[in-house]
Design a protein around this motif. Structure first.
Motif, short mmCIF file in Angstrom:
data_model
loop_
_atom_site.label_atom_id
_atom_site.label_comp_id
_atom_site.label_asym_id
_atom_site.label_seq_id
_atom_site.Cartn_x
_atom_site.Cartn_y
_atom_site.Cartn_z
N ILE A 134 2.96 7.01 7.66
CA ILE A 134 3.74 6.93 6.50
C ILE A 134 3.19 7.61 5.32
O ILE A 134 4.00 7.69 4.34
N LEU A 135 1.82 7.05 5.13
CA LEU A 135 1.24 7.41 4.05
C LEU A 135 1.32 9.05 3.89
O LEU A 135 1.37 9.52 2.80
N ALA A 192 10.42 2.51 -5.97
CA ALA A 192 10.48 2.15 -4.68
C ALA A 192 11.29 0.77 -4.48
O ALA A 192 11.50 0.43 -5.44
N TRP A 193 11.83 1.03 -3.21
CA TRP A 193 12.92 -0.12 -2.92
C TRP A 193 12.43 -0.75 -1.95
O TRP A 193 11.98 -0.33 -0.85
N ILE A 194 12.86 -2.00 -1.68
CA ILE A 194 12.90 -2.94 -0.64
C ILE A 194 14.04 -3.31 -0.16
O ILE A 194 15.01 -3.93 -1.11
N ALA A 195 14.28 -3.86 1.10
CA ALA A 195 15.58 -4.24 1.49
C ALA A 195 15.18 -5.80 1.74
O ALA A 195 14.20 -6.42 1.74
N ALA A 237 4.31 -6.37 -6.04
CA ALA A 237 4.14 -5.09 -5.97
C ALA A 237 3.88 -4.59 -7.44
O ALA A 237 3.20 -3.75 -7.80
N ALA A 238 4.64 -5.29 -8.39
CA ALA A 238 4.28 -5.04 -9.62
C ALA A 238 2.84 -5.14 -10.18
O ALA A 238 2.34 -4.07 -10.96
N ALA A 239 2.30 -5.91 -9.88
CA ALA A 239 0.87 -6.41 -9.98
C ALA A 239 0.04 -5.29 -9.52
O ALA A 239 -1.31 -5.13 -10.20
N HIS A 240 0.71 -4.50 -8.59
CA HIS A 240 -0.38 -3.24 -8.13
C HIS A 240 0.01 -1.93 -8.56
O HIS A 240 -0.56 -1.14 -7.76
N THR A 241 1.14 -2.09 -9.26
CA THR A 241 1.39 -0.70 -9.90
C THR A 241 1.58 -0.97 -11.25
O THR A 241 1.64 -1.80 -11.86
N ALA A 275 0.67 -1.30 -0.13
CA ALA A 275 0.17 0.03 -0.01
C ALA A 275 0.89 1.36 0.16
O ALA A 275 0.56 2.21 -0.48
N GLN A 276 1.98 1.33 0.87
CA GLN A 276 2.85 2.32 0.68
C GLN A 276 3.73 2.56 -0.71
O GLN A 276 3.55 3.89 -1.24
N ILE A 277 3.78 1.52 -1.37
CA ILE A 277 4.46 1.73 -2.66
C ILE A 277 3.50 2.41 -3.54
O ILE A 277 3.70 3.03 -4.50
N VAL A 278 2.18 1.85 -3.41
CA VAL A 278 0.96 2.05 -4.32
C VAL A 278 0.94 3.77 -3.97
O VAL A 278 0.59 4.65 -5.01
#
Length: 345
Positions: free
Chosen positions: A316-317, A44-47, A68-72, A31-34
């Motif tokens: 965060i949002l 957007a980056w993830i660890a 995440a790709a499927a939601h963006t 949701a934050q990446i969206v």
């Protein structure tokens, strides 16, 4: 001194550390990446972290990024980082290609030697070998992506040859920055770094500017620099609200700061903010704080993360929204699309 005129790209980074179980962490991070895409962020980056729940919530970055790709539809998706010495490089190459194809070519691949040394034991590896393993595995990745013949005579399938130009190396050292530059790779700079005993009050820029000097000196002629500066940023509508949330989140890091002997002012939150290079407050306060960071005058990408404050998800949002709408434009960033617009692939 080589400089970049303004921040070209804006990123959001998460270590997936929301105070909940793993499945909910993944849902909230998505949701934050969206939200970041909706607000016009470029990436957007993830660890990736193995084992330690309090350090990071995700051991399988490519699985998550495919989700995440499927939601963006537009935002670029990156690993920050894959701990390359712990991985089979051909499997990383394959997973990255599939993720890249599923995301319509939006993948960025950040790699590094890793800092969680106990994980090497669990993987039946010696942490003292991590730099040599990193070099060998990175060479194998690039050979695979570029269509080279692999040991045994096979070649990678499927392929995504331009991934070789989307590699980023993370480092804490001048030597590592020079290596990234010589390879023509992107350079990833940390949100904070330990101070040495002989310079305990050095600024983050004091530490990282020599790294940038080495990167630019080593970069092949004609190769465009890619420098991602990660920074802890928490933007809120109200200063007191921001500090109250910081007191909760940063206090979880007290044991680390105490170990450095740097709890000096008697103000716990103030000590932690200074020691961890946190940019916090209202938009105007964060703008002033970031404008004082000379690294951002030389970086191409500025990536915000809320760690180590780690406020609740709604904050965060809101921080993402305020950062894109008010803070980043003051640093020279211009969104490629209108914030809130959604492009259809």
């Amino acid at each position: 001194m080589t400089t970049v005129s303004s921040i070209k790209r804006l990123g959001f980074f998460t270590r997936l550390l929301d105070q909940t179980d793993a499945a909910e962490r993944y849902r909230l991070a998505t949701a934050q990446i969206v939200q970041a895409e909706r607000c016009g962020f470029d990436s957007a980056w993830i660890a990736q972290h193995h084992f330690h729940e309090g350090e990071g919530g995700l051991p399988a970055p490519f699985v998550f990024l495919a989700h995440a790709a499927a939601h963006t539809s537009r935002i670029r998706l990156g690993t920050g980082i894959v701990t390359l010495p712990l991985e089979l490089p051909i499997r990383v190459a394959e997973d990255a290609v599939v993720t890249d194809l599923l995301s319509d070519g939006r993948l960025e691949v950040g790699v590094g030697p890793g800092g969680n040394l106990t994980a090497f034991t669990a993987f039946d590896l010696d942490s003292n070998d991590r730099h040599g393993l990193f070099d060998r595995h990175l060479d194998m990745l690039k050979t695979a992506w570029s269509g080279g013949t692999l040991p045994g005579g096979d070649k990678l399938y499927p392929s995504s040859p331009t991934l070789v130009d989307r590699v980023w190396q993370a480092t804490f050292t001048v030597q590592g920055a020079r290596r990234a530059g010589a390879a023509g790779d992107g350079l990833m700079l940390s949100r904070t770094q330990p101070r040495t005993a002989d310079a305990p009050k050095a600024s983050l820029a004091d530490i990282q500017n020599p790294m940038l000097d080495a990167y630019f000196e080593a970069l092949p002629k004609g190769r465009e620099p890619r420098i991602l500066a990660s920074r802890t940023v928490f933007v809120a509508d109200d200063h007191r609200e921001a500090m109250k949330l910081a007191e909760v989140g940063l206090s979880r890091m007290r044991h680390r700061l105490a170990a450095t002997g740097n709890l000096s002012s008697g103000n716990l939150v103030g000590d932690l903010i200074a020691a961890m290079d946190v940019h916090i407050g209202t938009p105007d306060e964060v703008i002033a704080s970031l404008q004082a960071d000379t690294i951002l005058q030389r970086a191409t990408d500025l990536t915000m993360q809320v760690h180590s404050i780690d406020p609740p998800h709604p904050y965060i949002l809101r921080s993402i929204e305020l950062f894109a709408a008010e803070v980043a434009p003051a640093l020279g960033w211009t969104p490629e699309i209108k914030a809130g617009a959604r492009q259809v692939a």
